[in-house]
Design a protein around this motif. Structure first.
Motif, PDB file in Angstrom:
ATOM      1  N   ASP A 222      21.074  21.968  28.945  1.00 19.49           N
ATOM      2  CA  ASP A 222      20.133  22.996  29.323  1.00 19.49           C
ATOM      3  C   ASP A 222      18.610  22.687  28.322  1.00 19.49           C
ATOM      4  N   HIS A 223      18.984  21.920  28.263  1.00 19.32           N
ATOM      5  CA  HIS A 223      17.062  21.419  27.013  1.00 19.32           C
ATOM      6  C   HIS A 223      17.246  20.153  26.892  1.00 19.32           C
ATOM      7  N   PRO A 224      17.435  19.537  28.535  1.00 23.85           N
ATOM      8  CA  PRO A 224      17.219  17.672  28.010  1.00 23.85           C
ATOM      9  C   PRO A 224      15.802  17.248  27.503  1.00 23.85           C
ATOM     10  N   ASP A 225      14.909  18.685  27.248  1.00 32.17           N
ATOM     11  CA  ASP A 225      13.168  18.140  27.292  1.00 32.17           C
ATOM     12  C   ASP A 225      13.138  18.196  25.482  1.00 32.17           C
ATOM     13  N   LEU A 226      14.533  18.355  25.162  1.00 32.67           N
ATOM     14  CA  LEU A 226      14.188  18.165  23.560  1.00 32.67           C
ATOM     15  C   LEU A 226      15.013  16.670  23.059  1.00 32.67           C
ATOM     16  N   VAL A 227      15.067  15.866  24.583  1.00 34.88           N
ATOM     17  CA  VAL A 227      16.090  14.602  23.754  1.00 34.88           C
ATOM     18  C   VAL A 227      14.707  14.040  23.180  1.00 34.88           C
ATOM     19  N   VAL A 228      13.796  14.054  23.705  1.00 32.60           N
ATOM     20  CA  VAL A 228      12.365  13.266  23.433  1.00 32.60           C
ATOM     21  C   VAL A 228      12.324  13.495  21.465  1.00 32.60           C
ATOM     22  N   TYR A 229      12.860  14.167  20.811  1.00 32.06           N
ATOM     23  CA  TYR A 229      12.202  14.732  19.849  1.00 32.06           C
ATOM     24  C   TYR A 229      13.386  13.721  18.567  1.00 32.06           C
ATOM     25  N   SER A 230      14.015  12.897  18.867  1.00 29.68           N
ATOM     26  CA  SER A 230      15.391  12.164  18.716  1.00 29.68           C
ATOM     27  C   SER A 230      15.107  11.375  18.314  1.00 29.68           C
ATOM     28  N   ILE A 231      14.161  10.308  18.892  1.00 31.72           N
ATOM     29  CA  ILE A 231      13.340   9.482  18.627  1.00 31.72           C
ATOM     30  C   ILE A 231      13.280   8.423  17.528  1.00 31.72           C
ATOM     31  N   PHE A 232      13.031  10.092  16.909  1.00 34.34           N
ATOM     32  CA  PHE A 232      12.308  10.142  15.270  1.00 34.34           C
ATOM     33  C   PHE A 232      13.690   9.919  14.310  1.00 34.34           C
ATOM     34  N   PHE A 233      14.926   9.501  14.403  1.00 31.75           N
ATOM     35  CA  PHE A 233      15.487   9.204  14.170  1.00 31.75           C
ATOM     36  C   PHE A 233      16.588   7.449  14.253  1.00 31.75           C
ATOM     37  N   VAL A 234      15.805   7.284  15.498  1.00 35.60           N
ATOM     38  CA  VAL A 234      16.279   5.872  16.905  1.00 35.60           C
ATOM     39  C   VAL A 234      14.761   4.822  15.828  1.00 35.60           C
ATOM     40  N   VAL A 235      13.593   5.295  15.190  1.00 34.96           N
ATOM     41  CA  VAL A 235      12.899   4.925  15.057  1.00 34.96           C
ATOM     42  C   VAL A 235      12.624   4.715  13.286  1.00 34.96           C
ATOM     43  N   LEU A 236      13.930   5.478  12.733  1.00 34.49           N
ATOM     44  CA  LEU A 236      13.818   5.823  10.791  1.00 34.49           C
ATOM     45  C   LEU A 236      14.733   4.838  11.472  1.00 34.49           C
ATOM     46  N   GLY A 237      15.978   4.050  12.113  1.00 36.07           N
ATOM     47  CA  GLY A 237      17.161   3.891  12.133  1.00 36.07           C
ATOM     48  C   GLY A 237      16.544   2.153  11.778  1.00 36.07           C
ATOM     49  N   VAL A 238      15.923   2.419  13.023  1.00 34.97           N
ATOM     50  CA  VAL A 238      15.611   0.741  13.317  1.00 34.97           C
ATOM     51  C   VAL A 238      14.444   0.406  12.454  1.00 34.97           C
ATOM     52  N   PHE A 239      13.726   0.897  11.830  1.00 35.37           N
ATOM     53  CA  PHE A 239      12.174   0.156  10.966  1.00 35.37           C
ATOM     54  C   PHE A 239      13.320  -0.020   9.313  1.00 35.37           C
ATOM     55  N   ARG A 240      14.197   1.210   8.846  1.00 36.50           N
ATOM     56  CA  ARG A 240      15.053   0.571   7.686  1.00 36.50           C
ATOM     57  C   ARG A 240      16.207  -0.050   8.174  1.00 36.50           C
TER      58      ARG A 240
END
Length: 281
Positions: A222-240
């Motif tokens: 119902d809120h596909p626009d919120l998925v963009v904020y999941s980029i935080f976890f992706v960036v955190l995982g990649v950088f770590r």
């Protein structure tokens, strides 16, 4: 115990990728879908272990000179080549029989996976760039097999994200192996600078492809626009993960490192929970 070790059960964690298609198709709680995905997981564990055994047979001599791999069952002499071939044939037969009975649609991809692994073990793993690309394809095939087994369409964006993430993991592993005294043959053709450039490119592709997917390719819930904020976890995982490549001696075994490092593991779990709420709640 030696025969169990020969199957490399710790590597089976990668096979959970077969569940990704139904997760992103909002079918994770469908009885038929989850059953088929579970069966594909079991089948792929058999097939993947077959490949691991074959690879250990090919690498027996080089593994005997490796500080850690010398203790593998075949390299250490605990299991003979003849016994290993019998074991590989046996579990491959079980895997194919189960696939034929329960998930026949996945059989062509399973055979392609085995064939590509044989080519990899025999030749491709000694060819610069092709080695990391083909290993990344092996990860991608897990996704495709999960899709075929459950008759679930797979987003092109998802394929790109998984492929680039696999590249990042494999290149990071190669860079971690580069500093070892006993290393795989192909690494003599890689320079540290070249591997670092590949690492920068692959990590950038992961973040860019996922970012674009979250904005342009995600239309679930119902809120596909919120998925963009999941980029935080992706960036955190990649950088770590990038940090660990240069600071951890265990980077040679990323499947262990993912669970051992609390930040990487936490970023993955947090991403899964966040995406679950967006897709299913």
């Amino acid at each position: 115990m030696a025969y169990l070790t020969l199957l490399r059960p710790k590597q089976w964690v990668k096979n959970f990728l077969v569940f990704v298609p139904i997760f992103f198709a909002q079918d994770f709680f469908g009885k038929d879908k989850i059953w088929q995905a579970s069966l594909s997981f079991v089948v792929f564990c058999f097939i993947a272990s077959t490949v691991y055994i074959v690879n250990d047979i090919f690498d027996k001599k080089t593994d005997q000179n490796h500080p850690k791999k010398q203790y593998r069952p075949i390299a250490s002499g605990k299991i003979s080549i003849k016994a290993a071939i019998f074991m590989a044939t046996f579990i491959f037969s079980i895997g194919i029989i189960l696939a034929y009975i329960f998930i026949p649609k996945a059989i062509p991809l399973l055979l392609i996976y085995v064939f590509l692994n044989l080519i990899y073990s025999y030749r491709i793993k000694h060819i610069v760039v092709f080695d990391v690309l083909l290993v990344s394809v092996f990860y991608l095939l897990r996704i495709l097999i999960g899709g075929f087994a459950t008759s679930t369409p797979i987003s092109s964006w998802l394929i790109l994200c998984v492929f680039f993430a696999s590249l990042l993991v494999i290149i990071g592993k190669r860079l971690g192996e580069q500093g070892q005294l006993h290393k795989r043959v192909v690494l003599q053709y890689y320079s540290n600078d070249f591997l670092r450039q590949l690492l920068s490119v692959s990590s950038s592709l992961v973040i860019a492809s996922y970012g674009l997917y979250s904005i342009l390719g995600f239309h679930l819930g119902d809120h596909p626009d919120l998925v963009v904020y999941s980029i935080f976890f992706v960036v955190l995982g990649v950088f770590r993960y990038l940090y660990l490549i240069y600071s951890s001696a265990e980077i040679e075994y990323p499947e262990k490192l993912i669970f051992a490092d609390k930040i990487v593991f936490g970023s993955i779990v947090s991403w899964v929970i966040y995406m679950f709420f967006i897709i299913y709640i």
